[in-house]
Motif scaffolding. Structure first.
Motif, PDB file in Angstrom:
ATOM      1  N   LEU A  15       0.744  -1.409   0.006  1.00  0.00           N
ATOM      2  CA  LEU A  15       0.029   0.009  -0.031  1.00  0.00           C
ATOM      3  C   LEU A  15       0.814   1.414   0.037  1.00  0.00           C
ATOM      4  O   LEU A  15       0.353   2.262  -0.522  1.00  0.00           O
ATOM      5  N   ILE A  16       2.037   1.287   0.533  1.00  0.00           N
ATOM      6  CA  ILE A  16       2.890   2.369   0.549  1.00  0.00           C
ATOM      7  C   ILE A  16       3.283   2.770  -0.843  1.00  0.00           C
ATOM      8  O   ILE A  16       3.736   4.026  -1.021  1.00  0.00           O
ATOM      9  N   VAL A  17       3.609   1.878  -1.439  1.00  0.00           N
ATOM     10  CA  VAL A  17       4.296   2.260  -3.056  1.00  0.00           C
ATOM     11  C   VAL A  17       3.363   3.178  -3.791  1.00  0.00           C
ATOM     12  O   VAL A  17       2.027   2.976  -3.927  1.00  0.00           O
ATOM     13  N   GLY A  18       4.261   4.217  -4.380  1.00  0.00           N
ATOM     14  CA  GLY A  18       3.314   5.353  -4.950  1.00  0.00           C
ATOM     15  C   GLY A  18       3.928   6.702  -4.561  1.00  0.00           C
ATOM     16  O   GLY A  18       4.709   6.886  -3.747  1.00  0.00           O
ATOM     17  N   GLY A  19       3.217   7.616  -5.143  1.00  0.00           N
ATOM     18  CA  GLY A  19       3.453   8.862  -4.497  1.00  0.00           C
ATOM     19  C   GLY A  19       2.324   9.748  -3.623  1.00  0.00           C
ATOM     20  O   GLY A  19       1.394   9.199  -3.310  1.00  0.00           O
ATOM     21  N   TRP A  20       3.127  10.261  -2.499  1.00  0.00           N
ATOM     22  CA  TRP A  20       1.999  10.967  -1.345  1.00  0.00           C
ATOM     23  C   TRP A  20       2.541  12.494  -1.002  1.00  0.00           C
ATOM     24  O   TRP A  20       3.872  12.824  -1.175  1.00  0.00           O
ATOM     25  N   ASP A  21       1.639  13.086  -1.101  1.00  0.00           N
ATOM     26  CA  ASP A  21       1.596  14.531  -0.798  1.00  0.00           C
ATOM     27  C   ASP A  21       1.469  14.970   0.587  1.00  0.00           C
ATOM     28  O   ASP A  21       0.717  14.423   1.249  1.00  0.00           O
ATOM     29  N   MET A  22       2.359  15.556   1.231  1.00  0.00           N
ATOM     30  CA  MET A  22       2.331  15.959   2.599  1.00  0.00           C
ATOM     31  C   MET A  22       1.418  17.101   2.991  1.00  0.00           C
ATOM     32  O   MET A  22       1.408  18.139   2.383  1.00  0.00           O
ATOM     33  N   GLU A  23       0.164  16.556   3.730  1.00  0.00           N
ATOM     34  CA  GLU A  23      -0.713  17.369   3.955  1.00  0.00           C
ATOM     35  C   GLU A  23      -0.635  18.220   5.279  1.00  0.00           C
ATOM     36  O   GLU A  23      -1.118  19.264   5.230  1.00  0.00           O
ATOM     37  N   SER A  24       0.110  17.487   6.246  1.00  0.00           N
ATOM     38  CA  SER A  24       0.414  18.265   7.569  1.00  0.00           C
ATOM     39  C   SER A  24       1.455  17.490   8.239  1.00  0.00           C
ATOM     40  O   SER A  24       1.796  16.334   8.026  1.00  0.00           O
ATOM     41  N   TYR A  25       2.304  18.357   9.125  1.00  0.00           N
ATOM     42  CA  TYR A  25       3.121  17.958   9.793  1.00  0.00           C
ATOM     43  C   TYR A  25       3.318  18.551  11.210  1.00  0.00           C
ATOM     44  O   TYR A  25       3.386  20.098  11.026  1.00  0.00           O
ATOM     45  N   GLU A  26       3.317  17.804  12.122  1.00  0.00           N
ATOM     46  CA  GLU A  26       3.514  18.612  13.476  1.00  0.00           C
ATOM     47  C   GLU A  26       4.580  17.866  14.213  1.00  0.00           C
ATOM     48  O   GLU A  26       4.731  16.771  14.314  1.00  0.00           O
ATOM     49  N   TYR A  27       5.232  18.520  15.150  1.00  0.00           N
ATOM     50  CA  TYR A  27       6.292  17.785  16.025  1.00  0.00           C
ATOM     51  C   TYR A  27       6.445  18.816  17.394  1.00  0.00           C
ATOM     52  O   TYR A  27       6.346  20.023  17.137  1.00  0.00           O
ATOM     53  N   SER A  28       7.042  18.306  18.475  1.00  0.00           N
ATOM     54  CA  SER A  28       7.404  18.946  19.519  1.00  0.00           C
ATOM     55  C   SER A  28       8.923  18.433  19.898  1.00  0.00           C
ATOM     56  O   SER A  28       9.097  16.921  19.715  1.00  0.00           O
ATOM     57  N   ILE A  29       9.681  19.353  20.644  1.00  0.00           N
ATOM     58  CA  ILE A  29      10.717  18.724  21.132  1.00  0.00           C
ATOM     59  C   ILE A  29      11.196  19.162  22.532  1.00  0.00           C
ATOM     60  O   ILE A  29      10.890  20.720  22.671  1.00  0.00           O
ATOM     61  N   SER A  30      11.348  18.502  23.437  1.00  0.00           N
ATOM     62  CA  SER A  30      11.628  19.146  24.783  1.00  0.00           C
ATOM     63  C   SER A  30      12.785  18.724  25.349  1.00  0.00           C
ATOM     64  O   SER A  30      13.175  17.510  25.287  1.00  0.00           O
ATOM     65  N   THR A  31      13.671  19.688  25.732  1.00  0.00           N
ATOM     66  CA  THR A  31      15.087  19.198  26.177  1.00  0.00           C
ATOM     67  C   THR A  31      15.524  19.755  27.493  1.00  0.00           C
ATOM     68  O   THR A  31      15.113  20.930  27.805  1.00  0.00           O
TER      69      THR A  31
END
Length: 174
Positions: free
Chosen positions: A32-48
């Protein structure tokens, strides 16, 4: 402050792509992963939290993609991936109680590399960084949701750095 602010921004962006997880695995249909994908959203957090002797230095960063034309293409036989495009991340950082925001455009986010799926993990490898393991939270004919969570503690003589990185990227088939 400008130099340390830029170093924190660079570290936040770089660490945002270090991925890993120890959640339970469920099998995923790798075809199922084979093919093209458009990034619709991306969120991340980093605490140090860095402790150096009696001094404690804490940071918290949150990144949210505000614009994207980033794409990733997964091919098989051999299992390779490539990417193109860019996205704008709104980075909010807090350093010892002081906050700031900055938008940063990232071009050519994805390096070309190889991929494999093991259980519910997508493992990607390329020549510019160590192998990364990302949890596949959702994969069907039209949607791909990837999550990462990594916690680490690094001890140096006289100091300790404890960090937690987590995030979610959502893609739609193109």
């Amino acid at each position: 402050m400008k130099l340390s602010k830029n170093l924190i921004l660079l570290a936040a962006i770089s660490l945002g792509f270090s991925c890993g997880s120890s959640e339970n695995e469920s099998p995923v249909d790798s075809a199922l992963i084979v093919g093209g994908w458009d990034m619709e959203s991306y969120e991340y957090s980093i605490s140090t939290k860095m402790t150096y002797g009696e001094e404690v230095f804490e940071t918290f960063n949150r990144g949210v993609a505000t614009e994207s034309d980033a794409q990733v293409i997964f091919s098989e036989s051999p299992n390779t991936y490539s990417g193109k495009g860019s996205y704008v991340i709104l980075l909010t950082a807090e350093v010892d109680g002081e906050s700031f925001e900055e938008e940063i455009k990232l071009d050519n986010l994805f390096q070309d590399g190889t991929w494999e799926i093991s259980g519910d993990k997508l493992i990607v490898d390329n020549s510019s960084q160590p192998s990364q393991e990302i949890t596949i939270a959702k994969l069907n004919a039209n949607s791909l949701v990837l999550k990462f969570l990594e916690e680490s503690t690094v001890d140096y003589p006289g100091s300790t750095i404890v960090s937690k990185r987590e995030g979610t990227a959502t893609y739609t088939r193109n």
